[in-house]
Design an enzyme around this catalytic site. Sequence first.
Site, PDB file in Angstrom:
ATOM      1  N   HIS A 256     -22.229 -57.546 -11.911  1.00 44.07           N
ATOM      2  CA  HIS A 256     -23.353 -58.355 -11.683  1.00 44.07           C
ATOM      3  C   HIS A 256     -24.294 -57.698 -10.762  1.00 44.07           C
ATOM      4  CE1 HIS A 256     -25.660 -61.369  -9.072  1.00 44.07           C
ATOM      5  NE2 HIS A 256     -25.895 -61.810 -10.255  1.00 44.07           N
ATOM      6  N   SER A 257     -25.650 -57.955 -11.041  1.00 43.85           N
ATOM      7  CA  SER A 257     -26.891 -57.410 -10.283  1.00 43.85           C
ATOM      8  C   SER A 257     -26.628 -55.941  -9.833  1.00 43.85           C
ATOM      9  CB  SER A 257     -26.719 -58.114  -8.857  1.00 43.85           C
ATOM     10  OG  SER A 257     -27.746 -57.761  -8.132  1.00 43.85           O
ATOM     11  N   LEU A 258     -26.395 -55.379  -8.665  1.00 44.28           N
ATOM     12  CA  LEU A 258     -26.205 -54.077  -8.412  1.00 44.28           C
ATOM     13  C   LEU A 258     -24.564 -53.608  -8.859  1.00 44.28           C
ATOM     14  CD1 LEU A 258     -26.626 -51.266  -6.801  1.00 44.28           C
ATOM     15  CD2 LEU A 258     -25.518 -52.495  -4.798  1.00 44.28           C
ATOM     16  N   PHE A 277     -24.540 -58.161 -16.082  1.00 44.02           N
ATOM     17  CA  PHE A 277     -25.075 -59.476 -15.714  1.00 44.02           C
ATOM     18  C   PHE A 277     -26.476 -59.596 -14.768  1.00 44.02           C
ATOM     19  CE2 PHE A 277     -20.929 -60.255 -17.555  1.00 44.02           C
ATOM     20  CZ  PHE A 277     -21.235 -61.216 -18.530  1.00 44.02           C
ATOM     21  N   HIS A 356     -30.992 -65.830  -9.685  1.00 36.24           N
ATOM     22  CA  HIS A 356     -30.379 -64.468 -10.008  1.00 36.24           C
ATOM     23  C   HIS A 356     -28.877 -64.485  -9.721  1.00 36.24           C
ATOM     24  CE1 HIS A 356     -29.780 -60.112  -9.733  1.00 36.24           C
ATOM     25  NE2 HIS A 356     -29.103 -60.280  -8.358  1.00 36.24           N
TER      26      HIS A 356
END
Length: 437
Positions: A256-258, A277, A356
């Site tokens: 997820h994210s980074l 994601f 987010h």
Amino acid sequence: MLYNLLPSALQYLLASWLITPKPSTPTLQFELRHEHALAHGSRVVFSDLRTTSSLRPETYALGTSPMTVHKPMFLPSSSGTRFHIASDTAWDPVEVDGPDVQDREVLLLLAKMANNAYTDPTQKDWYGIGTNWNNSYPFGWEPDADGFRGHIFATPDNSTVVVSVKGTSLMWPIGGGGPTQRKDKFNDNLLFSCCCARVGPTWSTVCGCYEGGYKCDQGCLEQSLAEDSLFYSIGINLYNNVTFMYPDANIWLVGHSLGGALASLVGVTFGIPVVAFESPAERLAATRLHLPSPPSTQHVTHVYNTGDPIPMGTCTGVSSTCALAGLALETRCHLGQVIRYDSVTKLGWSANVVHHGIQTLIDSILSKEDLDWGEEGEPRSVPAFSSEEDCVVSTGIPGMIIESETLILLAPPRIVSIGSSGTTAISRGRGVVLAQL
């Protein structure tokens, strides 16, 4: 005609022979095997789960779908080799079983794996996927640990392994902070900013590549991303360790994210299935890292919702929420294919960083069985694939945009024409902005 004259019992028996049932989607059973983390700067370490006689690791199923991945004949094993991969690298097309990303339940389970990379089974924010999870004993998760984290799941026969990678932990509307936030933020600003996270003149840059006067040293940027202590290099090390532990396994990466962007970069490097994601766009970072360019990157799938400005590339500018949190997330182009949930249109969400978080995606989108994500009257539980071939990126300068696949700040841009919509054409010759975002 003759069929209708047969007794009902014979009609039923004949129909059972003639009608071939639709083949079911192959599934894999996974269990949590290891946790991975970073120790002493750049060394990846693993911890096996401890089990008791009364508890066994939880297992759960994921639907699979065949896909073709392209593996480079030459595999980089250290950061320095990335800059010597020839543009005409030979590729080996291999068909593997990847996750069936058009199945909502598969995306839901993978998203829960990605969420659980932030925590451990003893915490209340761990998503259970069944019953009888055994307690795990985390390594590298102590209060003073500040590095690369995640979990490793494997099928009982070790044929498929899923590695989940933790994303950014910051104390802001969608995160709770933590000991890794300093390094998370540093990697975010190196990977996803145009030039060392110089959002404004008051910002402290994360590398010394900005030269003033709209100039940024491209070679300096590339070398800054190649440090062994940075997360991409650690991801390469992690993958090599996992392949050593499971030499015959089909490996998937999720995050997820980074964590999702890092999974994508490693997945493109080695040609392995990836599901990311709500990740910032990583195509610029792939260019600066000189990653091999395979014939296709469709083994990488990005999943995000339009109410999240971070993957949409709109959390930019000195007054944005990202900038207020000290993040310069200025990229917009993703690798691979995209599953984009239009939460703004379908759910009435606004563009806000509160959308987010991976838990928002899990609880408000992927867990909902009754949501229809189809277009033009075609019902779908998962949106159709899309791609990001033409990316338009704001420079932060009013009335100016860059429509380019490669961005390198070389000198102040020269305005050559202004369109009827107020957009500005940029000179593509000497002394222009040319960088992929």
